[in-house]
Design an enzyme around this catalytic site. Sequence first.
Site, PDB file in Angstrom:
ATOM      1  N   ASP A 165      38.076  20.167  -6.525  1.00  0.00           N
ATOM      2  CA  ASP A 165      37.610  19.122  -5.752  1.00  0.00           C
ATOM      3  C   ASP A 165      35.973  18.836  -6.233  1.00  0.00           C
ATOM      4  OD1 ASP A 165      40.199  18.907  -4.505  1.00  0.00           O
ATOM      5  OD2 ASP A 165      39.635  20.488  -3.233  1.00  0.00           O
TER       6      ASP A 165
ATOM      7  N   LYS B 296      35.932  16.168 -10.921  1.00  0.00           N
ATOM      8  CA  LYS B 296      36.096  16.278 -12.371  1.00  0.00           C
ATOM      9  C   LYS B 296      36.403  14.774 -12.831  1.00  0.00           C
ATOM     10  CE  LYS B 296      38.956  19.695 -11.476  1.00  0.00           C
ATOM     11  NZ  LYS B 296      38.629  20.418 -10.399  1.00  0.00           N
TER      12      LYS B 296
ATOM     13  N   GLY C 187      44.733  17.334  -7.046  1.00  0.00           N
ATOM     14  CA  GLY C 187      44.648  15.812  -6.481  1.00  0.00           C
ATOM     15  C   GLY C 187      43.210  15.478  -7.175  1.00  0.00           C
ATOM     16  N   HIS C 188      43.417  14.291  -7.954  1.00  0.00           N
ATOM     17  CA  HIS C 188      42.157  13.637  -8.562  1.00  0.00           C
ATOM     18  C   HIS C 188      42.083  12.146  -7.914  1.00  0.00           C
ATOM     19  CE1 HIS C 188      43.215  16.446 -11.887  1.00  0.00           C
ATOM     20  NE2 HIS C 188      44.406  15.677 -11.948  1.00  0.00           N
TER      21      HIS C 188
ATOM     22  N   GLN D 221      41.794  22.188 -10.452  1.00  0.00           N
ATOM     23  CA  GLN D 221      41.320  23.279  -9.422  1.00  0.00           C
ATOM     24  C   GLN D 221      40.127  23.711 -10.220  1.00  0.00           C
ATOM     25  OE1 GLN D 221      44.925  23.959 -10.457  1.00  0.00           O
ATOM     26  NE2 GLN D 221      45.549  22.550  -8.965  1.00  0.00           N
TER      27      GLN D 221
ATOM     28  N   THR E  42      45.739  16.128  -1.899  1.00  0.00           N
ATOM     29  CA  THR E  42      47.168  16.437  -1.570  1.00  0.00           C
ATOM     30  C   THR E  42      47.736  16.674  -0.327  1.00  0.00           C
ATOM     31  OG1 THR E  42      46.990  17.420  -3.993  1.00  0.00           O
ATOM     32  CG2 THR E  42      48.800  18.077  -2.939  1.00  0.00           C
TER      33      THR E  42
ATOM     34  N   GLY F 102      45.677  16.250   2.698  1.00  0.00           N
ATOM     35  CA  GLY F 102      45.181  15.558   3.747  1.00  0.00           C
ATOM     36  C   GLY F 102      44.169  16.480   4.796  1.00  0.00           C
TER      37      GLY F 102
ATOM     38  N   ARG G  89      38.529  19.855   4.741  1.00  0.00           N
ATOM     39  CA  ARG G  89      37.913  21.013   3.789  1.00  0.00           C
ATOM     40  C   ARG G  89      36.942  21.823   4.301  1.00  0.00           C
ATOM     41  NH1 ARG G  89      37.842  16.712  -1.224  1.00  0.00           N
ATOM     42  NH2 ARG G  89      40.075  16.883  -1.794  1.00  0.00           N
TER      43      ARG G  89
ATOM     44  N   ASP H 297      24.552  12.500  -3.711  1.00  0.00           N
ATOM     45  CA  ASP H 297      24.459  11.715  -2.543  1.00  0.00           C
ATOM     46  C   ASP H 297      24.726  12.025  -1.299  1.00  0.00           C
ATOM     47  OD1 ASP H 297      26.781  11.166  -3.808  1.00  0.00           O
ATOM     48  OD2 ASP H 297      27.390   9.880  -2.550  1.00  0.00           O
TER      49      ASP H 297
HETATM   50  P1  IMP Z   1      48.796  26.168  -4.665  1.00  0.00           P
HETATM   51  O1  IMP Z   1      48.047  26.160  -6.163  1.00  0.00           O
HETATM   52  O2  IMP Z   1      49.382  25.084  -4.013  1.00  0.00           O
HETATM   53  O3  IMP Z   1      49.720  27.621  -4.719  1.00  0.00           O
HETATM   54  O4  IMP Z   1      47.520  26.628  -3.676  1.00  0.00           O
HETATM   55  C1  IMP Z   1      46.826  27.787  -3.858  1.00  0.00           C
HETATM   56  C2  IMP Z   1      45.653  27.856  -3.381  1.00  0.00           C
HETATM   57  O5  IMP Z   1      44.832  27.051  -4.177  1.00  0.00           O
HETATM   58  C3  IMP Z   1      45.355  27.072  -1.919  1.00  0.00           C
HETATM   59  O6  IMP Z   1      44.163  27.604  -1.421  1.00  0.00           O
HETATM   60  C4  IMP Z   1      45.059  25.577  -2.162  1.00  0.00           C
HETATM   61  O7  IMP Z   1      44.380  25.101  -1.158  1.00  0.00           O
HETATM   62  C5  IMP Z   1      44.391  25.786  -3.367  1.00  0.00           C
HETATM   63  N1  IMP Z   1      44.370  24.587  -4.478  1.00  0.00           N
HETATM   64  C6  IMP Z   1      45.438  24.141  -5.131  1.00  0.00           C
HETATM   65  N2  IMP Z   1      45.177  23.114  -5.948  1.00  0.00           N
HETATM   66  C7  IMP Z   1      43.870  22.617  -5.274  1.00  0.00           C
HETATM   67  C8  IMP Z   1      43.053  21.570  -5.700  1.00  0.00           C
HETATM   68  O8  IMP Z   1      43.513  20.852  -6.763  1.00  0.00           O
HETATM   69  N3  IMP Z   1      41.840  21.484  -5.129  1.00  0.00           N
HETATM   70  C9  IMP Z   1      41.430  22.129  -4.418  1.00  0.00           C
HETATM   71  N4  IMP Z   1      42.235  23.511  -4.147  1.00  0.00           N
HETATM   72  C10 IMP Z   1      43.460  23.678  -4.603  1.00  0.00           C
END
Ligand code: IMP
Length: 433
Positions: free
Chosen positions: A13, A16, A40-41, A220, A296, A298, A301, A329
């Site tokens: 997050d 990117k 999630g982009h 990620q 992804t 909701g 964070r 910002d």
């Molecule tokens: P998983 O990838 O769904 O197995 O989740 C494993 C860990 O990675 C968890 O802490 C998720 O919140 C985190 N995670 C997975 N994908 C993302 C992402 O795109 N952004 C931020 N955290 C992520």
Amino acid sequence: MPIVAVLGSQWGDEGKGRVVDYLAKRVDIIARFQGGDNAGHTVVVGNQTFKLHLLPSGVVTGKLSVIGNGVVVNPFTLVEEMDALEARGIKPNIVVSDRAHIILPYHRILDGLQERIKGKFAAGTTRKGIGPTYADKMARIGIRIGDLKDLTGLKEKIELIYKYKQPLFEKYNIECPKPEKVLEDLRKVRERLLPLITDTTVLLHEALAEGKWILAEGAQGAHLDIDHGVYPYTTSSNATIGGVCTGLGVPASEIRYVIGVVKAYISRVGAGPVPTELTNEIGDYLRERGREYGTTTGRPRRCGWLDLVLVKHSHRLNGFTHIVLTKIDVLSGLKEIKVAVKYKHSELGEIDYVPASMKDFAGCEPVYETLPGWDDISPEEWANICKQGVDRIPENTMKYIKFIEGYLNVPVMMASFGPEREQGILLQDIELN
Ligand code: IMP
């Protein structure tokens, strides 16, 4: 060496999509190499906001998008995302590796079950079935996209997997999706997917031979990397530079630029220690202003001060040639801004790396440098500043940027002050030729 990799330097997050959007126009191919629809982009183009999970965010440019062998593909999400783009007038131009593994319904159920069983060790996953799919890949019982071509073989494989999974499901009183139903659902999307399936390794090598530029779009971030991240609170793929090579089948010698995306503060979804987390009104300020809610899931964070130890460690792993600083910002209006430059630990002393043990990591106290803040600036004003050039960036904002650049000793390529294209400024562009 015509590959440029864009990688998250923190916990995902980082924004990117922002730099991918800028570079995508200048490359020939955009490729995803790891992860799946856990990502999630959010891509903002004009007055349209696109929320993508599986497709690379560069897909909105209409350039050829590759889903590489290192990605785990939920075929139903893939079709949904393609349909959603088409409905908004964008014809996705996609190919999918025949070697990419498929996320099936039982993987998603198992993801939830494992989290339940793991209790305090649960990672807080996105429940998209990522871990169980990669686990099956490693156990060599996975199903690959290429298997969709042969229905008889596919049926046999799904029946075999049922034999493996069913007893576990039964133990927990959960119904294991029946092979016939899994096959029937796959048949529904199969026709849509067959034309997209190809050997993407061969395709990418042909492109490299023609001197085409490939943008490897990471999902990620480094500290979610299965090997180098905060295990077990990680994802299940390699979000660091090695993942580009294995996840696309390209040699390291073809990578020219490694761009680390650094958010100006930190955010984290899921469990595990976060040394610079702020559970006070400043944390709330960052969350609200930065709209820090999972794309992804909701989920709100966890937010906190920028942790340069994390970024330095990520630079060690990735060898950034440039960094991109995002969401600067969001810090506007704060009197002073803190940045963690090292950790203090009762047994380890002063350290500048992330320890392997989560017990040690939880005992790390950040040591801060305090920098002066700057006035609150509206999104329109930031756009105006960016239009007028670097010299118009407020003095203390520039100090912040330069502090990060100096600490990491990596040039800042771009700084961004909002989600819109015009709210970014190039400080040192890269040449793609
Ligand atoms: P998983 O990838 O769904 O197995 O989740 C494993 C860990 O990675 C968890 O802490 C998720 O919140 C985190 N995670 C997975 N994908 C993302 C992402 O795109 N952004 C931020 N955290 C992520």
